[in-house]
Design an enzyme around this catalytic site. Structure first.
Site, PDB file in Angstrom:
ATOM      1  N   HIS A  65       0.815  -1.218   0.000  1.00  0.00           N
ATOM      2  CA  HIS A  65       0.000   0.000   0.000  1.00  0.00           C
ATOM      3  C   HIS A  65       0.851   1.272   0.000  1.00  0.00           C
ATOM      4  O   HIS A  65       0.311   2.377  -0.056  1.00  0.00           O
ATOM      5  CB  HIS A  65      -0.992  -0.003   1.176  1.00  0.00           C
ATOM      6  CG  HIS A  65      -0.390   0.236   2.519  1.00  0.00           C
ATOM      7  ND1 HIS A  65      -0.082  -0.782   3.395  1.00  0.00           N
ATOM      8  CD2 HIS A  65      -0.060   1.381   3.159  1.00  0.00           C
ATOM      9  CE1 HIS A  65       0.401  -0.270   4.510  1.00  0.00           C
ATOM     10  NE2 HIS A  65       0.434   1.045   4.391  1.00  0.00           N
ATOM     11  N   ASP A 109       0.102  -7.781   1.599  1.00  0.00           N
ATOM     12  CA  ASP A 109       0.568  -6.386   1.618  1.00  0.00           C
ATOM     13  C   ASP A 109       2.098  -6.356   1.641  1.00  0.00           C
ATOM     14  O   ASP A 109       2.725  -6.054   2.653  1.00  0.00           O
ATOM     15  CB  ASP A 109      -0.020  -5.673   2.838  1.00  0.00           C
ATOM     16  CG  ASP A 109       0.177  -4.163   2.797  1.00  0.00           C
ATOM     17  OD1 ASP A 109       0.603  -3.643   1.744  1.00  0.00           O
ATOM     18  OD2 ASP A 109      -0.106  -3.499   3.818  1.00  0.00           O
ATOM     19  N   SER A 202       4.481   2.418   8.299  1.00  0.00           N
ATOM     20  CA  SER A 202       4.066   1.444   7.281  1.00  0.00           C
ATOM     21  C   SER A 202       5.228   1.018   6.408  1.00  0.00           C
ATOM     22  O   SER A 202       6.017   1.838   5.955  1.00  0.00           O
ATOM     23  CB  SER A 202       2.983   2.035   6.393  1.00  0.00           C
ATOM     24  OG  SER A 202       1.722   1.666   6.827  1.00  0.00           O
TER      25      SER A 202
END
Length: 246
Positions: A65, A109, A202
């Site tokens: 992402h 992911d 992230s």
């Protein structure tokens, strides 16, 4: 939906909130030489940031992402607000998102970034080992997450690299995440502790005994643990194929 909203919040304009370490401490400068800071130009032209980590001299691992129109990787950084002599800035030649990545379920992911040129290995820039496919990290183990994300829900992102100790949890602790898959993801962080990865972290690594076992993926919008990390051992065959150019 909660996880989706959190993911959307990760890719905000730089300085307004990509993910950070809550309840942790500042890392000793350049003690994590595999850490990568990603500056991303999104498809809409905004600037966002993510973490990542160097797995070969030409490949950085991060979350899927964190993809965008263009990415520049900074290696060898401690304080990303400064131009440090240890830093190496390299543009990304190719973004390889896992073919089964699903934005809505957050499964798979994981993304590999092929750099335009190989990084130069120095005391401040080096690779981190990956697990074997059989190295299935178990609940109860203490690991660390590192990143430049927010230090609190209402706090700005950190200029300096920070890290936090986190416990690997049983899959029951993540049962409220609808699409959580124990075989593909790791449930990380005790609900009893105020320690977590958060916005800006992230794509950064989960470090267990010197090996990267997870990638920061998503969590609750209020930063309460546990959070969900991508389980790297499940993707080692795919990673090896990508690196070999297959």
């Amino acid at each position: 939906m909660q996880a989706l909203l959190f993911l959307m919040a990760l890719l905000l304009p730089s300085g307004a909130g990509a993910e950070e370490i809550i309840g942790g401490v500042e890392s000793r400068p350049h003690s994590r030489p595999y850490m990568a800071h990603l500056e991303i130009t999104t498809e809409r032209g905004f600037t966002a940031t993510c973490g990542g980590f160097l797995i070969t001299r030409q490949f950085v691992m991060t979350a899927a992402h964190c993809s965008g129109r263009e990415i520049t990787v900074t290696l060898g950084a401690h304080d990303v607000s400064k131009t440090e002599s240890t830093q190496q800035k390299i543009k990304v030649e190719k973004q390889i998102v896992h073919p089964k990545y699903n934005f809505y379920s957050n499964l798979h992911d994981i993304m590999l970034l092929k750099l335009q040129k190989k990084a130069k290995e120095t005391p401040s820039v080096n690779v981190i080992p990956l697990p074997r496919p059989s190295d299935f990290i178990k609940p109860g183990k203490m690991c660390r997450a590192a990143g430049w994300g927010r230090t609190g829900v209402t706090e700005p992102t950190s200029d300096t690299l920070r890290e936090v100790k986190l416990r690997i949890m049983d899959k029951e602790a993540c049962k409220n995440y609808w699409h959580y898959d124990y075989n593909l993801q790791v449930c990380v962080g005790s609900p009893r502790k105020k320690r977590s990865a958060y916005k800006g972290d992230s794509g950064g690594p989960l470090l267990c005994a010197g090996v990267a076992h997870g990638i920061v993926s998503y969590g609750r919008g209020d930063a309460k643990p546990p959070a969900v990390f991508t389980r790297i051992s499940s993707y080692v065959p795919w990673i090896n194929r990508v690196i070999k150019g297959e």
